[in-house]
Motif scaffolding. Structure first.
Motif, short mmCIF file in Angstrom:
data_model
loop_
_atom_site.label_atom_id
_atom_site.label_comp_id
_atom_site.label_asym_id
_atom_site.label_seq_id
_atom_site.Cartn_x
_atom_site.Cartn_y
_atom_site.Cartn_z
N UNK A 174 0.87 -1.17 0.00
CA UNK A 174 0.00 0.00 0.00
C UNK A 174 0.91 1.22 0.00
N UNK A 175 0.93 1.94 -1.10
CA UNK A 175 1.86 3.06 -1.21
C UNK A 175 1.30 4.31 -0.53
N UNK A 176 2.17 5.24 -0.16
CA UNK A 176 1.69 6.57 0.23
C UNK A 176 0.98 7.24 -0.94
N UNK A 177 0.27 8.30 -0.63
CA UNK A 177 -0.44 9.04 -1.66
C UNK A 177 -0.17 10.53 -1.55
N UNK A 178 -0.92 11.31 -2.34
CA UNK A 178 -0.72 12.76 -2.36
C UNK A 178 -2.08 13.43 -2.51
N UNK A 366 -2.54 7.41 -10.20
CA UNK A 366 -1.98 6.32 -9.39
C UNK A 366 -1.86 6.63 -7.89
N UNK A 367 -1.79 7.90 -7.51
CA UNK A 367 -1.46 8.20 -6.12
C UNK A 367 -2.41 9.18 -5.44
N UNK A 368 -3.51 9.54 -6.07
CA UNK A 368 -4.48 10.40 -5.40
C UNK A 368 -5.16 9.58 -4.30
N UNK A 369 -5.62 10.27 -3.27
CA UNK A 369 -6.28 9.55 -2.19
C UNK A 369 -7.61 8.96 -2.64
N UNK A 370 -8.21 9.52 -3.68
CA UNK A 370 -9.42 8.91 -4.22
C UNK A 370 -9.16 7.50 -4.73
N UNK A 372 -6.36 5.58 -3.54
CA UNK A 372 -5.71 4.76 -2.52
C UNK A 372 -6.60 4.45 -1.32
N UNK A 373 -7.50 5.37 -0.96
CA UNK A 373 -8.35 5.12 0.21
C UNK A 373 -9.22 3.87 0.04
N UNK A 374 -9.89 3.66 -1.11
CA UNK A 374 -10.65 2.41 -1.27
C UNK A 374 -9.78 1.16 -1.14
N UNK A 375 -8.54 1.22 -1.61
CA UNK A 375 -7.63 0.08 -1.46
C UNK A 375 -7.33 -0.17 0.01
N UNK A 376 -7.10 0.91 0.76
CA UNK A 376 -6.81 0.77 2.18
C UNK A 376 -8.03 0.21 2.91
N UNK A 378 -10.38 -1.70 1.74
CA UNK A 378 -10.53 -3.13 1.41
C UNK A 378 -9.50 -3.96 2.16
N UNK A 379 -8.28 -3.46 2.26
CA UNK A 379 -7.23 -4.18 2.97
C UNK A 379 -7.53 -4.26 4.46
N UNK A 380 -7.88 -3.14 5.06
CA UNK A 380 -8.04 -3.08 6.52
C UNK A 380 -9.29 -3.83 7.00
N UNK A 381 -10.32 -3.87 6.16
CA UNK A 381 -11.57 -4.52 6.57
C UNK A 381 -11.71 -5.94 6.03
N UNK A 382 -10.80 -6.34 5.13
CA UNK A 382 -10.86 -7.68 4.57
C UNK A 382 -12.00 -7.88 3.60
N UNK A 383 -12.42 -6.79 2.95
CA UNK A 383 -13.54 -6.89 2.01
C UNK A 383 -13.04 -6.83 0.56
#
Length: 383
Positions: A174-178, A366-370, A372-376, A378-383
């Motif tokens: 999970x990369x940082x974003x901007x 590739x790096x906007x929070x729009x 990256x946030x959905x990826x995070x 999905x990762x954090x909630x296991x969905x």
């Protein structure tokens, strides 16, 4: 099992400067659907920052010490704070800013409560730990017990697999974003450039702590060659660090002090102006012993502001940009290739403009929070 109630434990967190802490702040404050509490290290200005934050933040009173007799009281205090939150607030999982020291405290608390913990991995802390028998022993046990490792880049993931023998399926990237709304292009403003001391100059900018892995010294070494072709060049460094005196001495010895500008640590508004008004952004990073650049958030910020970037080939910086499309990736262990890359871009404003436009588009895609946030989530909630 639910993963919606998270305790984030991180020693480095705003308003303290540091790329890893800034990443965690920018990410977790954008997860209102999750119940996140933060246990963070101390920082100047923390009370005012914490009161204005959109999520609850508590601070532990002192930095972690080294593992041993002198450090045990500090570890014990942090473990007790974690246990209080796990038992009182019934957290589902602990997220740790690093495997050491935060992960070690969380690992102890996990053994006592059964609450799992995750660790973020940034890269350079792994090579630091690998060079010490004690730190490697501790880190290997923390990483081995963590339910999930969140790597900031594919480069860091490879380190975890190849050097720490961790299985692929326990590592997520999970990369940082901007923030593409705050870091955005702006027209060159003569008034702002005059205030910055940049009038009539072609400006190369570096943002980051003044330390050898960032490569500011190598760009100073490249300045005589750059100035021979671009006599109006100015090299501006935003940041502070233990290398400042050495950089000043180096510039004086090479006769380029008049080309070098130390901006100091810039606040958020000033930082955006620096990116927007420079001509070229450079992070000429290289590996120095165990130390290297794990990712390079500043490269995202510069590209989001429509600036082409020049970066080194070590660490994970290559994942932040596209060589030849948003900037240039070049080995920065010697000044000559770096000087050539900077001269080529400084002498070609049309190419700089094209790369800058492509850099902005790359950052958005590739790096906007729009993105990256959905990826995070999905990762954090296991969905």
């Amino acid at each position: 099992m639910s993963r919606h109630r998270i305790l984030l434990v991180t020693e480095v967190f705003p308003p303290r400067h540091g790329g890893s802490g800034r990443w965690l702040w920018e990410l977790y404050r954008r997860l209102p659907a999750l119940d996140v509490r933060v246990l963070a290290g101390p920082a100047a200005g923390a009370p005012a920052f914490d009161r204005a934050a959109p999520l609850p933040i508590e601070r532990f009173g002192s930095m972690f010490g080294s593992w041993g007799a002198r450090g045990l009281p500090q570890y014990g205090a942090v473990v007790r704070r974690i246990l209080r939150d796990l038992r009182g607030e019934r957290r589902d999982v602990v997220h740790c800013g690093r495997c050491l020291p935060e992960g070690l405290a969380a690992s102890i608390a996990s053994r006592l409560t059964g609450v799992p913990f995750w660790c973020f991995a940034h890269g350079e802390e792994l090579t630091l730990a690998a060079g010490s028998r004690e730190l490697r022993w501790l880190a290997s046990r923390v990483l081995g017990r963590a339910e999930r490792i969140v790597a900031n880049s594919e480069h860091t993931k490879r380190l975890l697999i190849e050097q720490w023998r961790l299985p692929d399926d326990r590592i997520a990237v999970l990369t940082p974003g901007v923030d593409i709304e705050r870091f955005r292009p702006a027209a060159i403003d003569p008034v702002v450039r005059a205030r910055l001391g940049w009038q009539g100059r072609r400006v190369i900018l570096t943002v980051g702590a003044l330390q050898r892995r960032k490569g500011q010294d190598m760009l100073v070494r490249a300045l005589p060659a750059i100035r021979a072709r671009c006599p109006d060049v100015r090299y501006a460094m935003a940041g502070e660090g233990w290398e400042r005196a050495a950089l000043e001495s180096l510039a004086a010895s090479l006769g380029v002090s008049d080309c070098v500008q130390f901006v100091g640590v810039a606040d958020d508004a000033a930082l955006v102006e620096l990116y927007q008004q420079c001509d070229l952004f450079a992070l000429p990073n290289r590996q120095v012993g165990w130390d290297f650049e794990g990712f390079g958030i500043v490269l995202l910020e510069a590209q989001a502001c429509g600036r082409p970037v020049v970066t080194g080939t070590s660490g994970g910086t290559g994942e932040t940009m596209r060589d030849g499309i948003t900037g240039v990736r070049i080995a920065c262990e010697e000044p000559e290739p770096l000087a050539a890359a900077c001269i080529d871009l400084l002498e070609d404003p049309v190419r700089r403009a094209r790369l800058g436009e492509q850099a902005r588009a790359w950052a958005i895609e590739h790096f906007s929070w729009d993105v990256l946030v959905p990826r995070a989530m999905a990762l954090f909630t296991g969905t």
